[in-house]
Design a protein around this motif. Sequence first.
Motif, PDB file in Angstrom:
ATOM      1  N   UNK A  76       0.857  -1.181   0.000  1.00  0.00           N
ATOM      2  CA  UNK A  76       0.000   0.000   0.000  1.00  0.00           C
ATOM      3  C   UNK A  76       0.896   1.235   0.000  1.00  0.00           C
ATOM      4  N   UNK A  77       0.691   2.085  -0.991  1.00  0.00           N
ATOM      5  CA  UNK A  77       1.469   3.315  -1.134  1.00  0.00           C
ATOM      6  C   UNK A  77       0.552   4.509  -0.888  1.00  0.00           C
ATOM      7  N   UNK A  78       1.014   5.434  -0.056  1.00  0.00           N
ATOM      8  CA  UNK A  78       0.203   6.597   0.319  1.00  0.00           C
ATOM      9  C   UNK A  78       1.033   7.873   0.162  1.00  0.00           C
ATOM     10  N   UNK A  79       0.435   8.864  -0.486  1.00  0.00           N
ATOM     11  CA  UNK A  79       1.076  10.180  -0.590  1.00  0.00           C
ATOM     12  C   UNK A  79       0.805  10.930   0.714  1.00  0.00           C
ATOM     13  N   UNK A  80       1.839  11.114   1.510  1.00  0.00           N
ATOM     14  CA  UNK A  80       1.693  11.763   2.816  1.00  0.00           C
ATOM     15  C   UNK A  80       1.494  13.273   2.655  1.00  0.00           C
ATOM     16  N   UNK A  81       1.021  13.944   3.699  1.00  0.00           N
ATOM     17  CA  UNK A  81       0.799  15.393   3.616  1.00  0.00           C
ATOM     18  C   UNK A  81       2.039  16.186   3.232  1.00  0.00           C
ATOM     19  N   UNK A  82       3.246  15.666   3.541  1.00  0.00           N
ATOM     20  CA  UNK A  82       4.473  16.388   3.199  1.00  0.00           C
ATOM     21  C   UNK A  82       4.936  16.112   1.766  1.00  0.00           C
ATOM     22  N   UNK A  83       4.148  15.292   1.026  1.00  0.00           N
ATOM     23  CA  UNK A  83       4.475  15.020  -0.367  1.00  0.00           C
ATOM     24  C   UNK A  83       5.252  13.744  -0.596  1.00  0.00           C
ATOM     25  N   UNK A  84       5.821  13.172   0.476  1.00  0.00           N
ATOM     26  CA  UNK A  84       6.559  11.922   0.345  1.00  0.00           C
ATOM     27  C   UNK A  84       5.588  10.745   0.162  1.00  0.00           C
ATOM     28  N   UNK A  85       6.085   9.674  -0.464  1.00  0.00           N
ATOM     29  CA  UNK A  85       5.263   8.475  -0.661  1.00  0.00           C
ATOM     30  C   UNK A  85       5.700   7.402   0.333  1.00  0.00           C
ATOM     31  N   UNK A  86       4.776   6.995   1.199  1.00  0.00           N
ATOM     32  CA  UNK A  86       5.053   5.917   2.145  1.00  0.00           C
ATOM     33  C   UNK A  86       4.590   4.601   1.524  1.00  0.00           C
ATOM     34  N   UNK A  87       5.460   3.587   1.565  1.00  0.00           N
ATOM     35  CA  UNK A  87       5.116   2.276   1.018  1.00  0.00           C
ATOM     36  C   UNK A  87       5.251   1.214   2.108  1.00  0.00           C
ATOM     37  N   UNK A  88       4.169   0.487   2.336  1.00  0.00           N
ATOM     38  CA  UNK A  88       4.199  -0.606   3.303  1.00  0.00           C
ATOM     39  C   UNK A  88       3.942  -1.911   2.554  1.00  0.00           C
ATOM     40  N   UNK A  89       4.857  -2.875   2.708  1.00  0.00           N
ATOM     41  CA  UNK A  89       4.721  -4.177   2.056  1.00  0.00           C
ATOM     42  C   UNK A  89       4.423  -5.218   3.127  1.00  0.00           C
ATOM     43  N   UNK A  90       3.406  -6.012   2.892  1.00  0.00           N
ATOM     44  CA  UNK A  90       3.019  -7.013   3.895  1.00  0.00           C
ATOM     45  C   UNK A  90       2.374  -8.215   3.207  1.00  0.00           C
ATOM     46  N   UNK A  91       1.810  -9.083   4.022  1.00  0.00           N
ATOM     47  CA  UNK A  91       1.189 -10.300   3.501  1.00  0.00           C
ATOM     48  C   UNK A  91      -0.174 -10.488   4.145  1.00  0.00           C
ATOM     49  N   UNK A  92      -1.138 -10.884   3.325  1.00  0.00           N
ATOM     50  CA  UNK A  92      -2.471 -11.180   3.831  1.00  0.00           C
ATOM     51  C   UNK A  92      -2.936 -12.478   3.181  1.00  0.00           C
ATOM     52  N   UNK A  93      -3.063 -13.525   3.978  1.00  0.00           N
ATOM     53  CA  UNK A  93      -3.391 -14.848   3.438  1.00  0.00           C
ATOM     54  C   UNK A  93      -4.891 -15.090   3.345  1.00  0.00           C
ATOM     55  N   UNK A  94      -5.684 -14.155   3.862  1.00  0.00           N
ATOM     56  CA  UNK A  94      -7.128 -14.320   3.791  1.00  0.00           C
ATOM     57  C   UNK A  94      -7.684 -15.054   4.991  1.00  0.00           C
ATOM     58  N   UNK A  95      -8.997 -15.034   5.132  1.00  0.00           N
ATOM     59  CA  UNK A  95      -9.633 -15.622   6.305  1.00  0.00           C
ATOM     60  C   UNK A  95      -9.533 -17.156   6.307  1.00  0.00           C
ATOM     61  N   UNK A  96      -9.326 -17.761   5.122  1.00  0.00           N
ATOM     62  CA  UNK A  96      -9.183 -19.219   5.049  1.00  0.00           C
ATOM     63  C   UNK A  96      -7.765 -19.660   4.735  1.00  0.00           C
ATOM     64  N   UNK A  97      -6.856 -18.707   4.559  1.00  0.00           N
ATOM     65  CA  UNK A  97      -5.476 -19.036   4.243  1.00  0.00           C
ATOM     66  C   UNK A  97      -5.365 -19.788   2.927  1.00  0.00           C
TER      67      UNK A  97
END
Length: 297
Positions: A30-51
Amino acid sequence: MAKAKKHYSDIGGQAVLEGIIMKNKTRYAVAVRKPDGEIDVEISEYKGILGDSKIMKIPFVRGIFAFVDSLVLGTRTLNHSASFYEEEVTETKSEEIIKKVFKDKAENILVGFTTVLSIVLAVAIFMVLPYVITSQFLEPYIRNASLLAIIEGIMRIAIFVLYTVLISLMKDIRRVFMYHGAEHKCINCIEKGRPLTVRNVMRSSKQHKRCGTSFMLFVMVISVVLFFFIRVDNMALKIVYRILLIPVIAGIAYEIIRLAGNSENILVRIISAPGMWLQRLTTKEPDEDMVEVAIQA
Protein backbone atom coordinates in the motif's frame (compact mmCIF):
# COMPACT_ATOMS: atom_id res chain seq x y z
CA MET A 1 1.82 -3.49 -37.16
CA ALA A 2 0.86 -6.53 -35.05
CA LYS A 3 -1.21 -5.92 -31.95
CA ALA A 4 0.77 -6.39 -28.73
CA LYS A 5 -0.11 -9.58 -26.88
CA LYS A 6 -1.74 -9.04 -23.52
CA HIS A 7 0.02 -10.55 -20.51
CA TYR A 8 -2.63 -11.38 -17.93
CA SER A 9 -1.69 -10.95 -14.29
CA ASP A 10 -3.14 -11.82 -10.91
CA ILE A 11 -2.54 -8.29 -9.68
CA GLY A 12 -5.55 -6.59 -8.13
CA GLY A 13 -5.84 -3.24 -6.45
CA GLN A 14 -7.98 -0.77 -4.57
CA ALA A 15 -7.86 2.96 -4.05
CA VAL A 16 -7.52 4.23 -0.48
CA LEU A 17 -7.20 7.71 1.03
CA GLU A 18 -4.52 9.47 -1.07
CA GLY A 19 -3.10 6.11 -2.03
CA ILE A 20 -3.39 2.70 -3.65
CA ILE A 21 -3.08 -0.91 -2.59
CA MET A 22 -1.78 -3.52 -5.05
CA LYS A 23 -2.08 -7.23 -4.24
CA ASN A 24 -0.69 -10.33 -5.95
CA LYS A 25 -1.62 -13.66 -4.36
CA THR A 26 -0.85 -13.20 -0.63
CA ARG A 27 1.58 -10.28 -0.94
CA TYR A 28 0.39 -6.69 -1.02
CA ALA A 29 1.80 -3.18 -0.95
CA VAL A 30 0.00 0.00 0.00
CA ALA A 31 1.47 3.31 -1.13
CA VAL A 32 0.20 6.60 0.32
CA ARG A 33 1.08 10.18 -0.59
CA LYS A 34 1.69 11.76 2.82
CA PRO A 35 0.80 15.39 3.62
CA ASP A 36 4.47 16.39 3.20
CA GLY A 37 4.47 15.02 -0.37
CA GLU A 38 6.56 11.92 0.35
CA ILE A 39 5.26 8.48 -0.66
CA ASP A 40 5.05 5.92 2.15
CA VAL A 41 5.12 2.28 1.02
CA GLU A 42 4.20 -0.61 3.30
CA ILE A 43 4.72 -4.18 2.06
CA SER A 44 3.02 -7.01 3.90
CA GLU A 45 1.19 -10.30 3.50
CA TYR A 46 -2.47 -11.18 3.83
CA LYS A 47 -3.39 -14.85 3.44
CA GLY A 48 -7.13 -14.32 3.79
CA ILE A 49 -9.63 -15.62 6.31
CA LEU A 50 -9.18 -19.22 5.05
CA GLY A 51 -5.48 -19.04 4.24
CA ASP A 52 -4.40 -21.65 1.68
CA SER A 53 -7.41 -23.89 2.35
CA LYS A 54 -8.55 -26.14 -0.51
CA ILE A 55 -11.90 -24.33 -0.34
CA MET A 56 -10.24 -21.37 -2.06
CA LYS A 57 -9.74 -23.57 -5.14
CA ILE A 58 -13.41 -24.56 -5.47
CA PRO A 59 -15.16 -22.55 -8.24
CA PHE A 60 -18.20 -20.51 -7.15
CA VAL A 61 -17.28 -21.04 -3.48
CA ARG A 62 -13.91 -19.25 -3.53
CA GLY A 63 -15.57 -16.05 -4.75
CA ILE A 64 -17.54 -15.67 -1.52
CA PHE A 65 -14.39 -15.63 0.61
CA ALA A 66 -12.40 -13.61 -1.94
CA PHE A 67 -15.07 -10.88 -1.70
CA VAL A 68 -14.91 -10.85 2.12
CA ASP A 69 -11.09 -10.81 1.99
CA SER A 70 -11.13 -7.78 -0.30
CA LEU A 71 -13.40 -5.95 2.16
CA VAL A 72 -11.23 -6.85 5.15
CA LEU A 73 -7.96 -5.87 3.47
CA GLY A 74 -9.54 -2.76 1.96
CA THR A 75 -10.76 -1.59 5.36
CA ARG A 76 -7.40 -2.33 6.99
CA THR A 77 -5.40 -0.43 4.36
CA LEU A 78 -7.91 2.42 4.34
CA ASN A 79 -7.33 2.84 8.08
CA HIS A 80 -3.58 2.77 7.42
CA SER A 81 -3.82 5.52 4.80
CA ALA A 82 -6.10 7.60 7.03
CA SER A 83 -3.52 7.43 9.85
CA PHE A 84 -1.32 9.88 7.91
CA TYR A 85 -4.17 12.38 8.02
CA GLU A 86 -5.29 11.63 11.58
CA GLU A 87 -5.20 15.32 12.54
CA GLU A 88 -8.14 15.80 10.17
CA VAL A 89 -10.05 12.78 11.50
CA THR A 90 -11.76 12.85 14.89
CA GLU A 91 -11.79 9.56 16.76
CA THR A 92 -15.31 8.56 17.83
CA LYS A 93 -16.26 7.64 21.39
CA SER A 94 -16.95 4.04 20.36
CA GLU A 95 -13.46 3.75 18.81
CA GLU A 96 -11.92 5.05 22.03
CA ILE A 97 -13.83 2.46 24.09
CA ILE A 98 -12.86 -0.41 21.75
CA LYS A 99 -9.18 0.58 21.95
CA LYS A 100 -9.31 0.68 25.76
CA VAL A 101 -11.09 -2.67 26.06
CA PHE A 102 -9.32 -4.71 23.36
CA LYS A 103 -5.93 -2.92 23.33
CA ASP A 104 -3.66 -4.73 20.79
CA LYS A 105 -6.62 -6.46 19.16
CA ALA A 106 -8.58 -3.22 18.78
CA GLU A 107 -7.60 -2.71 15.13
CA ASN A 108 -8.77 -6.19 14.12
CA ILE A 109 -12.03 -5.69 16.04
CA LEU A 110 -12.64 -2.35 14.30
CA VAL A 111 -11.82 -3.79 10.87
CA GLY A 112 -14.16 -6.74 11.49
CA PHE A 113 -16.96 -4.49 12.73
CA THR A 114 -16.59 -2.10 9.77
CA THR A 115 -16.58 -4.99 7.30
CA VAL A 116 -19.72 -6.55 8.77
CA LEU A 117 -21.47 -3.16 8.90
CA SER A 118 -20.57 -2.52 5.24
CA ILE A 119 -22.04 -5.86 4.19
CA VAL A 120 -25.22 -5.33 6.23
CA LEU A 121 -25.79 -1.86 4.75
CA ALA A 122 -25.14 -3.09 1.21
CA VAL A 123 -27.60 -5.96 1.66
CA ALA A 124 -30.23 -3.64 3.14
CA ILE A 125 -29.91 -0.98 0.42
CA PHE A 126 -29.37 -3.06 -2.71
CA MET A 127 -31.13 -6.35 -1.94
CA VAL A 128 -33.90 -5.77 0.60
CA LEU A 129 -34.96 -2.16 -0.16
CA PRO A 130 -35.97 -2.79 -3.82
CA TYR A 131 -38.14 -5.72 -2.73
CA VAL A 132 -39.80 -3.72 0.07
CA ILE A 133 -40.57 -0.86 -2.31
CA THR A 134 -42.08 -3.09 -5.00
CA SER A 135 -44.06 -5.24 -2.55
CA GLN A 136 -45.46 -2.33 -0.54
CA PHE A 137 -46.16 0.19 -3.29
CA LEU A 138 -46.55 -1.75 -6.55
CA GLU A 139 -47.84 -5.22 -5.65
CA PRO A 140 -51.38 -3.95 -4.84
CA TYR A 141 -51.64 -2.68 -8.44
CA ILE A 142 -49.56 -5.25 -10.34
CA ARG A 143 -50.69 -8.85 -9.94
CA ASN A 144 -48.22 -10.39 -12.39
CA ALA A 145 -45.41 -11.91 -10.29
CA SER A 146 -42.98 -12.09 -13.23
CA LEU A 147 -43.46 -8.41 -14.04
CA LEU A 148 -42.95 -7.49 -10.38
CA ALA A 149 -39.71 -9.50 -10.29
CA ILE A 150 -38.45 -7.67 -13.38
CA ILE A 151 -39.39 -4.25 -11.96
CA GLU A 152 -37.64 -5.12 -8.67
CA GLY A 153 -34.52 -6.08 -10.60
CA ILE A 154 -34.53 -2.89 -12.65
CA MET A 155 -35.03 -0.88 -9.46
CA ARG A 156 -32.07 -2.69 -7.82
CA ILE A 157 -29.76 -1.79 -10.70
CA ALA A 158 -31.12 1.78 -10.80
CA ILE A 159 -30.46 2.28 -7.07
CA PHE A 160 -26.90 1.02 -7.51
CA VAL A 161 -26.24 3.31 -10.49
CA LEU A 162 -27.84 6.29 -8.70
CA TYR A 163 -25.72 5.61 -5.60
CA THR A 164 -22.60 5.51 -7.79
CA VAL A 165 -23.54 8.79 -9.50
CA LEU A 166 -24.22 10.57 -6.20
CA ILE A 167 -20.98 9.57 -4.48
CA SER A 168 -19.01 10.45 -7.63
CA LEU A 169 -20.13 14.07 -7.12
CA MET A 170 -18.40 14.28 -3.72
CA LYS A 171 -15.03 16.05 -3.83
CA ASP A 172 -13.17 13.57 -1.58
CA ILE A 173 -14.64 10.57 -3.40
CA ARG A 174 -13.62 12.10 -6.73
CA ARG A 175 -9.97 12.01 -5.60
CA VAL A 176 -10.40 8.35 -4.58
CA PHE A 177 -11.83 7.66 -8.05
CA MET A 178 -8.78 9.38 -9.59
CA TYR A 179 -6.53 7.03 -7.63
CA HIS A 180 -8.82 4.22 -8.78
CA GLY A 181 -8.09 5.27 -12.35
CA ALA A 182 -4.34 5.32 -11.62
CA GLU A 183 -4.57 1.78 -10.22
CA HIS A 184 -6.26 0.49 -13.40
CA LYS A 185 -3.82 2.32 -15.65
CA CYS A 186 -0.88 0.80 -13.82
CA ILE A 187 -2.23 -2.76 -14.06
CA ASN A 188 -3.13 -2.29 -17.73
CA CYS A 189 0.39 -1.01 -18.41
CA ILE A 190 1.87 -4.15 -16.82
CA GLU A 191 -0.51 -6.44 -18.70
CA LYS A 192 0.37 -4.75 -21.99
CA GLY A 193 4.01 -5.62 -21.31
CA ARG A 194 5.14 -1.99 -21.26
CA PRO A 195 7.86 -0.62 -18.95
CA LEU A 196 6.29 0.83 -15.80
CA THR A 197 6.94 4.54 -16.35
CA VAL A 198 4.71 7.53 -15.67
CA ARG A 199 4.40 8.19 -19.41
CA ASN A 200 3.39 4.61 -20.25
CA VAL A 201 0.94 4.40 -17.37
CA MET A 202 -0.71 7.70 -18.31
CA ARG A 203 -1.21 6.34 -21.85
CA SER A 204 -2.96 3.20 -20.56
CA SER A 205 -6.71 2.72 -20.12
CA LYS A 206 -8.37 3.65 -16.83
CA GLN A 207 -10.87 0.82 -17.23
CA HIS A 208 -10.31 -2.85 -16.43
CA LYS A 209 -12.57 -5.88 -16.76
CA ARG A 210 -11.65 -7.22 -13.30
CA CYS A 211 -12.79 -4.03 -11.55
CA GLY A 212 -14.90 -4.18 -8.40
CA THR A 213 -17.44 -1.88 -10.08
CA SER A 214 -18.02 -4.51 -12.76
CA PHE A 215 -18.23 -7.18 -10.05
CA MET A 216 -20.98 -5.26 -8.22
CA LEU A 217 -22.93 -4.72 -11.44
CA PHE A 218 -22.74 -8.46 -12.18
CA VAL A 219 -24.05 -9.09 -8.65
CA MET A 220 -27.06 -6.87 -9.39
CA VAL A 221 -27.79 -8.49 -12.76
CA ILE A 222 -27.36 -12.08 -11.50
CA SER A 223 -29.68 -11.33 -8.57
CA VAL A 224 -32.37 -10.26 -11.05
CA VAL A 225 -32.16 -13.65 -12.81
CA LEU A 226 -32.08 -15.77 -9.63
CA PHE A 227 -34.87 -13.86 -7.88
CA PHE A 228 -37.00 -14.16 -11.04
CA PHE A 229 -36.93 -17.97 -11.01
CA ILE A 230 -36.78 -18.67 -7.25
CA ARG A 231 -40.02 -17.58 -5.62
CA VAL A 232 -41.94 -18.05 -2.38
CA ASP A 233 -45.21 -16.53 -1.21
CA ASN A 234 -44.35 -15.49 2.34
CA MET A 235 -42.92 -11.94 2.61
CA ALA A 236 -40.50 -12.80 5.42
CA LEU A 237 -39.22 -15.81 3.49
CA LYS A 238 -38.73 -13.66 0.39
CA ILE A 239 -36.41 -11.36 2.37
CA VAL A 240 -34.61 -14.32 3.96
CA TYR A 241 -33.90 -16.09 0.69
CA ARG A 242 -32.69 -12.84 -0.88
CA ILE A 243 -30.14 -12.63 1.92
CA LEU A 244 -29.24 -16.34 1.81
CA LEU A 245 -28.67 -16.22 -1.95
CA ILE A 246 -26.11 -13.42 -1.71
CA PRO A 247 -23.12 -15.83 -1.28
CA VAL A 248 -24.33 -17.77 -4.34
CA ILE A 249 -24.66 -14.55 -6.35
CA ALA A 250 -21.21 -13.35 -5.24
CA GLY A 251 -19.69 -16.72 -6.17
CA ILE A 252 -21.14 -16.60 -9.68
CA ALA A 253 -20.14 -12.95 -10.19
CA TYR A 254 -16.57 -13.72 -9.08
CA GLU A 255 -16.20 -16.50 -11.67
CA ILE A 256 -17.49 -14.22 -14.43
CA ILE A 257 -15.07 -11.44 -13.43
CA ARG A 258 -12.23 -13.96 -13.23
CA LEU A 259 -13.06 -15.21 -16.74
CA ALA A 260 -13.44 -11.68 -18.10
CA GLY A 261 -10.04 -10.63 -16.80
CA ASN A 262 -8.32 -13.47 -18.65
CA SER A 263 -10.15 -13.56 -21.97
CA GLU A 264 -10.63 -11.46 -25.08
CA ASN A 265 -13.48 -13.65 -26.33
CA ILE A 266 -16.14 -11.57 -28.09
CA LEU A 267 -18.94 -12.92 -25.85
CA VAL A 268 -16.93 -12.10 -22.71
CA ARG A 269 -16.29 -8.60 -24.04
CA ILE A 270 -20.02 -8.10 -24.66
CA ILE A 271 -21.09 -9.15 -21.14
CA SER A 272 -18.25 -7.03 -19.68
CA ALA A 273 -19.29 -3.90 -21.59
CA PRO A 274 -21.93 -2.55 -19.11
CA GLY A 275 -19.43 -2.78 -16.25
CA MET A 276 -16.79 -0.99 -18.35
CA TRP A 277 -19.30 1.77 -19.09
CA LEU A 278 -20.14 2.14 -15.40
CA GLN A 279 -16.44 2.50 -14.63
CA ARG A 280 -16.59 5.87 -16.35
CA LEU A 281 -18.22 7.02 -13.11
CA THR A 282 -15.95 5.23 -10.64
CA THR A 283 -12.63 5.92 -12.37
CA LYS A 284 -11.36 9.40 -13.19
CA GLU A 285 -8.25 10.51 -15.06
CA PRO A 286 -5.44 10.74 -12.47
CA ASP A 287 -2.60 13.26 -12.41
CA GLU A 288 1.05 12.21 -12.64
CA ASP A 289 1.53 12.42 -8.86
CA MET A 290 -1.19 9.78 -8.41
CA VAL A 291 0.36 7.60 -11.08
CA GLU A 292 3.69 7.77 -9.20
CA VAL A 293 1.90 6.40 -6.13
CA ALA A 294 0.40 3.58 -8.20
CA ILE A 295 3.82 2.66 -9.60
CA GLN A 296 5.30 2.57 -6.09
CA ALA A 297 2.49 0.25 -4.95
